[in-house]
Design an enzyme around this catalytic site. Structure first.
Site: not given
Length: 384
Positions: A80, A135, A254, A259, A272, A274
């Protein structure tokens, strides 16, 4: 099916990065050689792949082969990576270590399925921006491109019972995340106050963060001029903050099915992070509902049946109440907040598409809002 779609959707591309992949490969191998035990002799293989979901961070799929106990062992990973400033990132900043810690703690404390996080490189010295490894897991993801309500995919073609299983198990993930005790202490690093967003409550600080995001979106590139719709929404949200929001919870942020990875219609990976934050639980519930409404709206506009009964607000709220015993507040404010945030996403992603030559600069900057009818209806409903 693509022949019946507008060209901009049938040929949708979402380039995220201008990085040289050869350089990425070489720098990763060099870095791993320095951080892994002597004799590991790491060898990196970068995989080509189509990213059909996500619009922000870079995702690099790779295999790492090392020597363990005298034998060569290969494992699959996902890196990421925060985008470079020159690539017009969606967000003003990417706190990768916060994402790393949020994922780790969510798995440990809530028992939700998250990928095991591995090495973290927070300095940006290796690839130019921070990144971490996790992973790589196997599972099916409801597609964004083309959106799953368009048909011809595993979720659309599933039985009503299977779709209900996916919906319920998804809401259960939110219930478990929100059930982590003393989130304000455990996840203090996610409070918007840490990044300078002021306000008397966590919700007020999250709204201040949204305002700052919009200001960033319209000032960092000429491709993103002002949006009267977003400004109307922000003004109403600021004047009508809900009272009595209660103790903050870990908000995934999110929280949409695109996701998550699923197996047998139940989550096997929550991805995800963020947008993770501290705030009211209604933020996640509204985002889950609204994300589906966006895709359903596009399907309806194209004359497709879509999935009108899937992730309905009343069903999601009822399931959440059953699982948690918590009576949530009205979601209207939170749905409009989600709509405003989605507008910021579309401003930034369209600016990036213009930057990479994928689309022409539109005469009307709000024409890139795929959720425009939804946003306009919400504004009308609240009288903004």
């Amino acid at each position: 099916m693509s022949e019946s779609l507008p060209a901009e959707m049938a040929e949708m591309t979402l380039q995220r990065s201008s990085r040289d992949q050869g350089a990425v490969h070489d720098r990763l191998e060099e870095w791993l050689t320095g951080v892994l035990p002597d004799g590991a002799d790491p060898e990196v293989t970068l995989h080509d792949g189509v990213q059909t979901n996500g619009m922000s961070s870079e995702t690099v799929l790779l295999a790492i082969t090392t020597t363990e106990g005298g034998a060569r062992v290969t494992r699959e990973y996902v890196a990421r990576v925060a985008p470079a400033a020159s690539d017009l990132p969606v967000f003003a900043e990417y706190r990768l270590t916060d994402q790393y810690d949020a994922m780790r703690l969510a798995g440990e404390l809530a028992g939700v399925p998250v990928p095991t996080v591995g090495l973290n490189e927070p300095t940006g010295d290796v690839l130019g921006t921070p990144f971490f490894l996790m992973d790589r897991l196997d599972g099916a993801v409801p597609p964004d491109v083309l959106p799953y309500p368009f048909g011809d995919n595993w979720l659309f073609d599933a039985s009503p019972e299977q779709q209900e299983r996916l919906q319920r198990s998804t809401v259960d993930v939110l219930a478990r995340l929100h059930g982590i005790p003393d989130a304000a202490t455990t996840f203090a690093f996610l409070d918007p106050a840490v990044t300078g967003h002021g306000g008397a409550t966590p919700l007020a600080r999250n709204l201040a963060k949204t305002r700052a995001w919009y200001d960033y979106a319209i000032t960092t590139d000429e491709a993103s001029p002002r949006s009267p719709l977003i400004e109307r929404g922000l003004a109403w949200l600021e004047a009508n903050l809900p009272a009595g929001e209660g103790e903050p919870v870990l908000v995934w942020g999110d929280s949409r099915i695109g996701n998550m990875m699923y197996r047998d219609f139940e989550p096997v990976a929550v991805l995800d992070w963020e947008m993770a934050t501290l705030g009211p639980r209604e933020m996640d519930l509204a985002w889950l509902v609204f994300a589906h409404q966006v895709f359903q709206e596009i399907a309806t506009m194209l004359g497709l049946p879509g999935m009108p009964d899937f992730l309905a607000t009343e069903d999601v709220v009822a399931t959440y109440r059953e699982l948690t015993g918590v009576e949530t507040g009205d979601l209207t404010w939170y749905l409009l907040h989600a709509a405003v945030n989605w507008g910021c996403v579309f401003l930034r992603t369209s600016a990036r598409q213009i930057h990479f030559g994928e689309i022409e600069r539109p005469a009307d900057p709000e024409s890139v809002f795929h959720h425009r009818p939804l946003l306009e209806r919400l504004l009308e409903e609240v009288g903004a």
